[in-house]
Design a protein around this motif. Structure first.
Motif, PDB file in Angstrom:
ATOM      1  N   UNK A 313      17.619  -2.754  69.583  1.00 27.20           N
ATOM      2  CA  UNK A 313      18.381  -3.954  69.234  1.00 27.20           C
ATOM      3  C   UNK A 313      17.933  -5.143  70.088  1.00 27.20           C
ATOM      4  N   UNK A 314      17.650  -4.898  71.370  1.00 26.75           N
ATOM      5  CA  UNK A 314      17.165  -5.970  72.235  1.00 26.75           C
ATOM      6  C   UNK A 314      15.782  -6.460  71.793  1.00 26.75           C
ATOM      7  N   UNK A 315      14.938  -5.551  71.319  1.00 22.29           N
ATOM      8  CA  UNK A 315      13.636  -5.957  70.790  1.00 22.29           C
ATOM      9  C   UNK A 315      13.827  -6.933  69.637  1.00 22.29           C
ATOM     10  N   UNK A 316      14.810  -6.646  68.763  1.00 21.50           N
ATOM     11  CA  UNK A 316      15.039  -7.491  67.593  1.00 21.50           C
ATOM     12  C   UNK A 316      15.655  -8.841  67.962  1.00 21.50           C
ATOM     13  N   UNK A 317      16.443  -8.896  69.043  1.00 20.00           N
ATOM     14  CA  UNK A 317      17.233 -10.099  69.309  1.00 20.00           C
ATOM     15  C   UNK A 317      16.712 -10.961  70.454  1.00 20.00           C
ATOM     16  N   UNK A 318      15.731 -10.488  71.211  1.00 17.11           N
ATOM     17  CA  UNK A 318      15.221 -11.242  72.349  1.00 17.11           C
ATOM     18  C   UNK A 318      13.833 -11.767  72.043  1.00 17.11           C
ATOM     19  N   UNK A 319      13.657 -13.067  72.135  1.00 17.99           N
ATOM     20  CA  UNK A 319      12.349 -13.653  71.875  1.00 17.99           C
ATOM     21  C   UNK A 319      11.545 -13.679  73.165  1.00 17.99           C
ATOM     22  N   UNK A 320      10.363 -13.094  73.184  1.00 19.74           N
ATOM     23  CA  UNK A 320       9.545 -13.133  74.404  1.00 19.74           C
ATOM     24  C   UNK A 320       8.917 -14.505  74.615  1.00 19.74           C
ATOM     25  N   UNK A 321       8.255 -14.641  75.749  1.00 20.56           N
ATOM     26  CA  UNK A 321       7.550 -15.869  76.085  1.00 20.56           C
ATOM     27  C   UNK A 321       6.620 -16.284  74.942  1.00 20.56           C
ATOM     28  N   UNK A 322       6.591 -17.574  74.586  1.00 22.79           N
ATOM     29  CA  UNK A 322       5.669 -18.020  73.533  1.00 22.79           C
ATOM     30  C   UNK A 322       4.216 -17.792  73.941  1.00 22.79           C
TER      31      UNK A 322
END
Length: 415
Positions: A313-322
């Motif tokens: 769920x965190x993979x789906x909801x957290x945007x990593x560094x551009x």
């Protein structure tokens, strides 16, 4: 198969991090005394810097007039009511025929008449806030969103309400009077919004406020989810950022436990036919057996299993560094043994080990690598800056091949 929990290098807030820009206390004190518990007001004089580098009035004008924003990245409201989008959007003209692009002249007219402009999801559209939001999410370990609220003098965009996520209010320009009241529902969940409790919210909002304060440029206010709040701009246009933090809760753990419980044969069994299952006396023994089976399953529940659900769920909801696609390709093509690389900030992953393959599960793809890469991947995911020649367990050619692959997959970036 070995399925390891989702990984992330979660950066704990220090005095130079994103969190420290929002609070004057140290991260440990904030976590113990305020996170999810109590509001925290921080004045500009207590902080190391203001927020002018994150957003300013000229940035608002650029976003509205030159960035081609569309709904839902922009909305407007006045006196507690949301304004229909067709009053501040129109088609973009030749070559940009989408009919919901923000119209700067219409926005000007509505602002001049006391409406509030909301620029939504700036953690996706405005570079300084993309970086800030990513850094803050990495420190907190929870997903972050950022909106800006631009309110004309003596105006109020939204009536008293509560949010189902925590917020940091960062005052950018002008002054705003805030009234904070106690929750009518403690720690509301995402499916328990304030408009389900309008009467209770209205009653709570007329009680004496817990906090009655004017925020000035550079001030910050933390509010846990559930606290009622309303705000009115004073003698000039007010701009503030609302940094929303979407916490994962124990309720999420319950949901994941129930999902995992479907593996249990006894909990998948059909209820009997030919009886009235709405009759409590008929249902009672089957409910008793179900509860007993659920207890047996919960007694054996594994933190590793639940962590996998939470991690996905965190993979789906957290945007990593551009990342820059072109820069990544150039870095991959010019890679040599001394190139300094690091893990992409705020990236989340899950590692699955088969007999001879290591799989890295990302947002929308899975990367398969030889099992011989596992020690090198462990070094990469530790989060330190590395050169290819420092990767353990691989020869020089293999080191370059692995790092070139990780660059192309957006897992590492040039340091």
């Amino acid at each position: 198969m070995i399925d390891k929990p989702t990984g992330a290098v979660v950066q704990q807030g220090d005095r130079s991090g994103a969190l420290s820009r929002c609070i004057a206390v140290d991260a440990a004190t904030f976590a113990a005394e305020h996170w999810g518990r109590a509001p925290l007001l921080t004045r500009r004089a207590e902080l190391t810097s203001d927020f002018a580098d994150l957003l300013d009035p000229s940035a608002v004008d650029e976003l509205v007039s030159r960035r081609g924003l569309r709904t839902p990245f922009v909305r407007m409201a006045k006196d507690g009511s949301v304004i229909s989008a067709d009053r501040y959007t129109r088609g973009g003209g030749a070559g940009a025929t989408a009919d919901d692009q923000v119209a700067d002249d219409r926005v000007l007219d509505l602002l001049a008449n006391g409406s509030t402009l909301v620029l939504q999801a700036l953690h996706r559209t405005w570079p300084p806030l993309v970086s800030f939001g990513s850094a803050l999410a990495g420190e907190l370990g929870h997903p972050v969103q950022i909106n800006a609220y631009i309110t004309p003098p003596q105006s109020q965009g939204f009536a008293a309400h509560y949010d189902v996520h925590d917020v940091f209010v960062l005052q950018i320009a002008g002054r705003k009077q805030w009234h904070i009241h106690a929750p009518v529902l403690v720690e509301p969940l995402r499916d328990q919004p304030w408009d389900q409790r309008r009467a209770a919210v209205a009653a709570g909002a007329i009680e004496p406020p817990l906090i009655d304060v004017v925020l000035e440029p550079g001030d910050a206010l933390y509010l846990p989810r559930g606290y009622l709040h309303s705000a009115t701009a004073l003698g000039e246009v007010s701009i503030h950022l609302t940094v929303g933090v979407h916490p994962h809760t124990r309720s999420h753990l319950v949901e994941h436990l129930m999902t995992a419980a479907r593996r249990d044969d006894a909990l998948r069994a059909s209820l009997p036919m030919g009886v009235d299952l709405a009759d409590p006396d008929v249902l009672a023994p089957h409910l008793r057996d179900t509860v007993a089976a659920l207890h047996r399953w919960l007694d054996t529940a594994s933190a590793t299993d639940v962590a996998r659900f939470v991690g996905d769920e965190l993979i789906r909801s957290t945007r990593p560094e551009p990342i820059g696609a072109l820069a990544q390709l150039v870095a991959a093509d010019s890679l040599d043994g001394s190139t300094r690389l690091r893990l992409r900030a705020a990236l989340r992953w899950r590692q699955v080990r088969d007999a001879d393959v290591v799989r890295i599960v990302l947002l929308d793809k899975t990367i398969a690598l030889p099992a011989s890469c596992e020690p090198a991947l462990k070094a990469v995911f530790a989060g330190e800056v590395l050169t290819p020649r420092e990767l353990p367990g691989l020869n020089a050619d293999e080191q370059l091949v692995l790092f070139r692959r990780l660059l192309r997959e957006g897992i590492v970036v040039p340091a």
